[in-house]
Design a protein around this motif. Structure first.
Motif, short mmCIF file in Angstrom:
data_model
loop_
_atom_site.label_atom_id
_atom_site.label_comp_id
_atom_site.label_asym_id
_atom_site.label_seq_id
_atom_site.Cartn_x
_atom_site.Cartn_y
_atom_site.Cartn_z
N PRO A 174 -5.24 4.41 0.34
CA PRO A 174 -4.18 3.49 -0.11
C PRO A 174 -4.34 2.05 0.35
CG PRO A 174 -3.22 5.58 0.55
CD PRO A 174 -4.68 5.64 0.93
N VAL A 175 -4.64 1.83 1.65
CA VAL A 175 -4.78 0.46 2.14
C VAL A 175 -5.98 -0.21 1.48
CG1 VAL A 175 -5.27 -0.96 4.15
CG2 VAL A 175 -3.59 0.87 4.32
N PHE B 197 14.94 -11.41 -8.24
CA PHE B 197 14.28 -10.54 -7.27
C PHE B 197 14.23 -9.12 -7.83
CE2 PHE B 197 14.40 -7.71 -3.52
CZ PHE B 197 13.32 -8.21 -2.80
N ASP B 198 13.03 -8.55 -7.88
CA ASP B 198 12.90 -7.20 -8.42
C ASP B 198 11.74 -6.49 -7.75
OD1 ASP B 198 13.49 -5.01 -9.95
OD2 ASP B 198 13.02 -5.93 -11.89
N ALA B 199 11.64 -5.19 -8.02
CA ALA B 199 10.59 -4.37 -7.42
C ALA B 199 9.24 -4.66 -8.05
CB ALA B 199 10.94 -2.90 -7.58
N ALA B 200 8.20 -4.31 -7.32
CA ALA B 200 6.85 -4.37 -7.86
C ALA B 200 6.70 -3.32 -8.95
CB ALA B 200 5.84 -4.13 -6.75
N PRO B 201 5.68 -3.42 -9.78
CA PRO B 201 5.48 -2.41 -10.82
C PRO B 201 5.04 -1.07 -10.24
CG PRO B 201 3.62 -3.90 -10.76
CD PRO B 201 4.65 -4.48 -9.84
N ASP B 202 5.02 -0.06 -11.07
CA ASP B 202 4.54 1.26 -10.70
C ASP B 202 3.02 1.20 -10.61
OD1 ASP B 202 3.78 3.91 -10.51
OD2 ASP B 202 5.06 4.61 -12.15
N PHE B 203 2.49 1.45 -9.41
CA PHE B 203 1.05 1.44 -9.21
C PHE B 203 0.42 2.80 -9.47
CE2 PHE B 203 2.56 -2.02 -6.41
CZ PHE B 203 1.82 -3.07 -6.93
N GLY B 204 1.23 3.74 -9.94
CA GLY B 204 0.72 5.07 -10.25
C GLY B 204 1.45 6.20 -9.55
N LYS B 205 2.30 5.86 -8.58
CA LYS B 205 3.04 6.87 -7.82
C LYS B 205 4.55 6.61 -7.87
CE LYS B 205 -0.56 9.12 -6.08
NZ LYS B 205 -0.81 10.56 -6.27
N GLY B 206 5.00 5.93 -8.90
CA GLY B 206 6.41 5.61 -9.00
C GLY B 206 6.67 4.15 -8.65
N ARG B 207 7.85 3.69 -9.01
CA ARG B 207 8.23 2.31 -8.72
C ARG B 207 9.17 2.31 -7.53
NH1 ARG B 207 10.84 -2.17 -12.93
NH2 ARG B 207 10.12 -3.99 -11.75
N ALA C 10 0.83 -1.21 0.00
CA ALA C 10 0.00 0.00 0.00
C ALA C 10 0.86 1.26 0.00
CB ALA C 10 -0.94 0.00 1.20
N ASP C 11 2.05 1.17 0.62
CA ASP C 11 2.97 2.30 0.58
C ASP C 11 3.44 2.56 -0.85
OD1 ASP C 11 2.68 2.45 3.29
OD2 ASP C 11 4.66 1.65 3.78
N GLY D 288 3.00 5.79 -2.82
CA GLY D 288 4.25 6.48 -3.10
C GLY D 288 4.84 7.15 -1.87
N GLU D 289 4.48 6.67 -0.68
CA GLU D 289 5.00 7.22 0.57
C GLU D 289 4.93 6.15 1.65
OE1 GLU D 289 2.08 9.71 2.95
OE2 GLU D 289 1.26 9.98 0.92
#
Length: 454
Positions: free
Chosen positions: A239-240, A304-314, A214-215, A219-220
């Motif tokens: 967000p949650v 191992f990699d980051a999740a995609p950009d959910f709209g507020k950056g990756r 959710a963070d 994006g925070e």
């Protein structure tokens, strides 16, 4: 929430075995009793032979080896015991100040009050900030100017551990950077007859990863605690709530496993063997999945990699991990501190445990499996996120959730997620009703307790 992203980074969900490993030493030596929830570190990784039988690899008992080095250097013997990640055994021993417990890994949640009541200071906050990464020390459990849960390393938090071969079979070479393409990939993986995401739904704790994700959605950091300022924190406008809806939507589309995994090991095996594409957990799960890759297959297939950009950056969390605390009832507090500091400077142990040392005197080192995410961070494709310091807001939010009867066992996530019936994937009636109940109860008890975000 109590640093779920951390605890989850340090709270590997390997059910503790009560088998004890003791370094050999003369009987006159002092002994410290160390309890560990990450039993693979004292018994070795779980592997499977050609017949499919599970066994422990004694050559990967990294904490056992480190303890033997500590004994050889200091003359202090170390007794290692595994415990269940629910922490019931440790809590019982803490409550009676059982001297049979000296040091323990923080593989379960304790409140600030419990840390103050049951644990001894490991190091002063001021000393910790000059010895470890200062920003990460701010996120650790602190009581009266002392750190009570010292995280001796850092690692990446919730992200994606995946089987590269499964992605390539679906036409993708890596985790897509945007959500729309990521979801297209999940659909392609499912179309190939492979589970897109393994969760291990037989327990609720895997859903706790919704909080750090959710963070990323917001994006925070710290949006779970910031629910205190949301009029309807579980609605998809917050967000949650938005992340809960996203996970449940993936469930409705059949992106999580359809069978029941009897234990978390089977869930990890599914990725290692290519029966599933990925898991959405912290980096602590990465070395365990790599160790499970079957013979004849290159272990580097697990990435191992980051999740995609959910709209507020990756984003990806960078958080302290490998946490240790000391029983206030211990008769060996100084030796316990000595053991923790020894481990903090043992780069080999920390790297083998899937982490990066942060002690100023520890030689540099990092697991090879982090190469891809490190590259993406350096290139600016992924931003690092550091968690917020523990505060009264965490306590107040937990109290509201407790009064609403949705804190224990992560019911705030499990109840809505389970409300959707996969046999009726387009019927969101029960899900929406549960969300409405949770919002109403949260608001009710927030007002009754007269708390707000500060």
């Amino acid at each position: 929430m109590k640093r779920i992203f951390i605890l989850a980074l340090v709270c590997a969900a390997v059910v503790g075995c009560q088998k004890k490993e003791t370094t050999s030493a003369p009987s006159e030596q002092k002994t410290i009793n160390v309890f560990v929830h990450m039993t693979q570190l004292i018994l070795g990784d779980e592997l499977k032979d050609e017949s499919g039988n599970t066994y422990r690899d004694p050559n990967t008992a990294w904490l056992k080896f480190a303890a033997e080095k500590f004994t050889a250097q200091t003359g202090v013997n170390v007794s290692l015991t595994g415990y269940s990640s629910d922490g019931a055994q440790i809590k019982s021993m803490l409550q009676v100040e059982d001297p049979g417990l000296d040091v323990f890994t923080t593989g379960f949640a304790l409140t600030n009050e419990e840390y103050a009541r049951y644990t001894a200071p490991v190091i002063s906050v001021s000393d910790a900030k000059t010895t470890y990464d200062s920003a990460l020390v701010d996120t650790m459990q602190q009581v009266d100017g002392s750190v009570r849960d010292l995280q001796i390393a850092k690692g990446y938090g919730e992200a994606i551990t995946y089987n590269e071969a499964v992605l390539k079979e679906a036409g993708y070479s890596e985790i897509p950077g945007d959500l729309a393409t990521f979801e297209k990939m999940l659909a392609a993986i499912k179309a190939n007859g492979v589970t897109p995401i393994s969760m291990h739904r037989i327990e609720n704790w895997p859903l706790s990863t919704i909080a750090p994700f959710a963070d990323y959605v917001a994006g925070e950091p710290g949006v779970f605690v910031k629910m205190l300022k949301e009029p309807a924190p579980f609605a998809e406008t917050a967000p949650v709530g938005k992340t809960l809806k996203l996970y449940t939507t993936w469930k409705s589309l059949g992106y999580f496993e359809q069978e029941i995994y009897p234990d978390f090991g089977v869930a990890m095996d599914s990725v290692a063997y290519g029966k599933a594409a990925m898991m959405l957990f912290g980096s602590w799960v990465l070395p365990q999945i790599i160790s499970r890759v079957p013979g004849g297959t290159d272990p580097n297939v697990v990435k191992f990699d980051a999740a995609p950009d959910f709209g507020k950056g990756r984003w990806i969390y960078v958080s302290p991990n490998l946490g240790w605390a000391i029983n206030k009832g211990s008769k060996n507090i100084e030796e316990s501190r000595q053991f923790i500091e020894f481990l903090a400077k043992d780069t080999e142990f920390i790297v083998k445990a899937g982490s990066i040392p942060t002690h100023k005197d520890a030689p540099q080192g990092a697991p090879e499996a982090f190469a891809l995410i490190d590259q993406h961070v350096r290139e600016g494709k992924v931003q690092q996120m550091i968690g917020m310091p523990w505060s009264q807001n965490n306590v107040d939010n937990d109290e509201v959730l407790k009064e609403a009867n949705i804190l224990a066992d992560f019911k705030w996530a499990g109840l809505p997620f389970d409300a959707l019936d996969i046999t009726r994937p387009n019927d969101w009636t029960a899900f929406n009703a549960q969300i409405a109940r949770q919002n109403a109860d949260y608001d009710k008890y927030r007002k009754e307790l007269d708390v707000s975000y500060k």
